[in-house]
Enzyme design. Structure first.
Site, PDB file in Angstrom:
ATOM      1  N   ASN A  11       0.733  -1.057   0.094  1.00  0.00           N
ATOM      2  CA  ASN A  11      -0.009   0.099   0.005  1.00  0.00           C
ATOM      3  C   ASN A  11       1.038   1.258   0.005  1.00  0.00           C
ATOM      4  OD1 ASN A  11      -2.033   2.162   0.342  1.00  0.00           O
ATOM      5  ND2 ASN A  11      -2.645   1.491   2.283  1.00  0.00           N
ATOM      6  N   LYS A  13       0.008   4.201  -0.528  1.00  0.00           N
ATOM      7  CA  LYS A  13      -0.611   5.451   0.270  1.00  0.00           C
ATOM      8  C   LYS A  13      -0.416   6.625  -0.547  1.00  0.00           C
ATOM      9  CE  LYS A  13      -0.278   3.395   4.808  1.00  0.00           C
ATOM     10  NZ  LYS A  13      -0.146   3.635   6.128  1.00  0.00           N
ATOM     11  N   HIS A  99     -10.063   1.419   4.990  1.00  0.00           N
ATOM     12  CA  HIS A  99      -8.639   1.577   5.560  1.00  0.00           C
ATOM     13  C   HIS A  99      -8.884   2.475   6.596  1.00  0.00           C
ATOM     14  CE1 HIS A  99      -4.437   2.510   6.281  1.00  0.00           C
ATOM     15  NE2 HIS A  99      -4.080   1.563   5.663  1.00  0.00           N
ATOM     16  N   GLU A 101      -7.136   5.057   7.742  1.00  0.00           N
ATOM     17  CA  GLU A 101      -6.850   6.502   7.392  1.00  0.00           C
ATOM     18  C   GLU A 101      -8.025   7.097   6.575  1.00  0.00           C
ATOM     19  OE1 GLU A 101      -3.330   5.556   5.490  1.00  0.00           O
ATOM     20  OE2 GLU A 101      -2.027   5.358   7.328  1.00  0.00           O
ATOM     21  N   GLU A 168      -5.622  -4.610  10.627  1.00  0.00           N
ATOM     22  CA  GLU A 168      -4.915  -3.476  10.913  1.00  0.00           C
ATOM     23  C   GLU A 168      -5.052  -2.819  12.165  1.00  0.00           C
ATOM     24  OE1 GLU A 168      -2.501  -2.211   7.139  1.00  0.00           O
ATOM     25  OE2 GLU A 168      -4.302  -1.010   7.189  1.00  0.00           O
ATOM     26  N   GLY A 174       2.295   2.709  11.172  1.00  0.00           N
ATOM     27  CA  GLY A 174       3.194   3.572  11.162  1.00  0.00           C
ATOM     28  C   GLY A 174       4.009   3.782  12.402  1.00  0.00           C
ATOM     29  N   SER A 211       3.010  -1.701  10.538  1.00  0.00           N
ATOM     30  CA  SER A 211       4.498  -1.603  10.889  1.00  0.00           C
ATOM     31  C   SER A 211       5.193  -2.947  10.611  1.00  0.00           C
ATOM     32  CB  SER A 211       4.682  -1.341  12.597  1.00  0.00           C
ATOM     33  OG  SER A 211       4.294  -0.161  12.736  1.00  0.00           O
TER      34      SER A 211
HETATM   35  P1  13P Z   1       2.611   0.872   7.833  1.00  0.00           P
HETATM   36  O1  13P Z   1       3.382  -0.415   7.222  1.00  0.00           O
HETATM   37  O2  13P Z   1       3.456   1.863   7.301  1.00  0.00           O
HETATM   38  O3  13P Z   1       2.391   0.807   9.427  1.00  0.00           O
HETATM   39  O4  13P Z   1       1.268   0.969   7.153  1.00  0.00           O
HETATM   40  C1  13P Z   1       0.574  -0.026   7.596  1.00  0.00           C
HETATM   41  C2  13P Z   1      -0.824   0.227   6.626  1.00  0.00           C
HETATM   42  O5  13P Z   1      -1.636   1.035   6.864  1.00  0.00           O
HETATM   43  C3  13P Z   1      -1.161  -0.611   5.465  1.00  0.00           C
HETATM   44  O6  13P Z   1      -2.285  -0.444   4.765  1.00  0.00           O
END
Ligand code: 13P
Length: 250
Positions: A11, A13, A99, A101, A168, A174, A211
């Site tokens: 991903n 992002k 997600h 976010e 997740e 992150g 992470s």
């Molecule tokens: P990280 O691997 O940067 O923690 O992000 C995870 C994520 O949100 C994948 O969709």
């Protein structure tokens, strides 16, 4: 359990430009090795790169997905939005939905459910993200949160063949912190229990995201019920992403 048929989702992002596509060569070289014959890799770049990725991936075993979509399945006067039909026409076969976010920006379970239905209409697959926030974890309501997200997100959906669940924990994204083995095992078991309770197929794949790096990938992937990894930050660096795949597929 064998990890040979793991799914790895990158991903990206809101990162990446056209020149970054060539970074993927490292991953393409890796999967030439027969050892990785059964794994599935899905790149989810920003919308603007979907078509370029799909051209680049032509005749390779790499797959493309989008990171979200608009909930309406028909074309129409919806300025600035991109629906599953448009995503499909750009060559993507997967769409990440739910997600955290985006939930954090106001996406509700109902909206996610509408989006899931619109994607299924186009016969694309969904990487459906669920997970608790740190407050919910502290309040010890993770089970209830996962149950709500699954039951409302998948409401009215009979066939889960095209659905992959990505667990997740929001607090892990992150942050460099991952759940303990016990906690992860418990939550994966609970997700399976909830799926069963709502009569969703037991064969639904469950990915872990949050992470993930080359140091923790192996341990996470060995946890019973984990069928793959959804990788954010580390997937932007092909070497790191390749290391994760190597550590996981043994
Ligand atoms: P990280 O691997 O940067 O923690 O992000 C995870 C994520 O949100 C994948 O969709």
């Amino acid at each position: 359990m064998t990890n040979n048929n793991m799914i790895f989702v990158a991903n990206w992002k809101m990162h990446g430009n056209f020149n970054d596509i060539s970074k993927v060569k490292t991953v393409l070289n890796l999967i030439k090795n027969k050892k990785y014959k059964k794994i599935k890799i899905i790149y989810c770049p920003p919308f603007t790169l979907l078509k370029s990725f799909s051209n680049y991936f032509n005749n390779t075993k790499l797959n493309i997905g989008a990171q979200n979509c608009y909930y309406k399945s028909d074309y129409g006067p919806y300025t600035g939005n991109v629906n599953a039909k448009l995503i499909k026409s750009a060559g993507a076969k997967y769409i990440i939905l739910g997600h955290s976010e985006n939930r954090n920006e106001g996406e509700t379970d109902l909206l996610i459910n509408q989006k899931i239905k619109s994607v299924l209409k186009e016969k694309l697959s969904i990487i459906f993200c669920i997970g608790e926030t740190i407050d919910e974890k502290k309040k010890k309501i993770t089970f209830q949160v996962l149950k709500r997200q699954i039951s409302k997100g998948l409401k009215g959906i009979k066939n889960t063949n095209k659905i992959i669940i990505a667990y997740e924990p929001v607090w892990s994204i992150g942050s460099g912190i991952i759940p303990s083995r016990n906690e992860l095992e418990k939550n994966i078991k609970n997700i399976k229990k909830i799926l069963k309770q709502f009569k969703f197929k037991n064969s639904v794949k469950i990915l872990y995201g949050g992470s993930v790096n080359s140091k923790n990938a192996n341990e996470i992937s060995k946890i019973d019920g984990i069928g793959g990894l959804l990788v954010g930050g580390a997937s932007l660096n092909s070497k790191k992403f390749v290391d994760i795949i190597k550590k996981t597929s043994n």
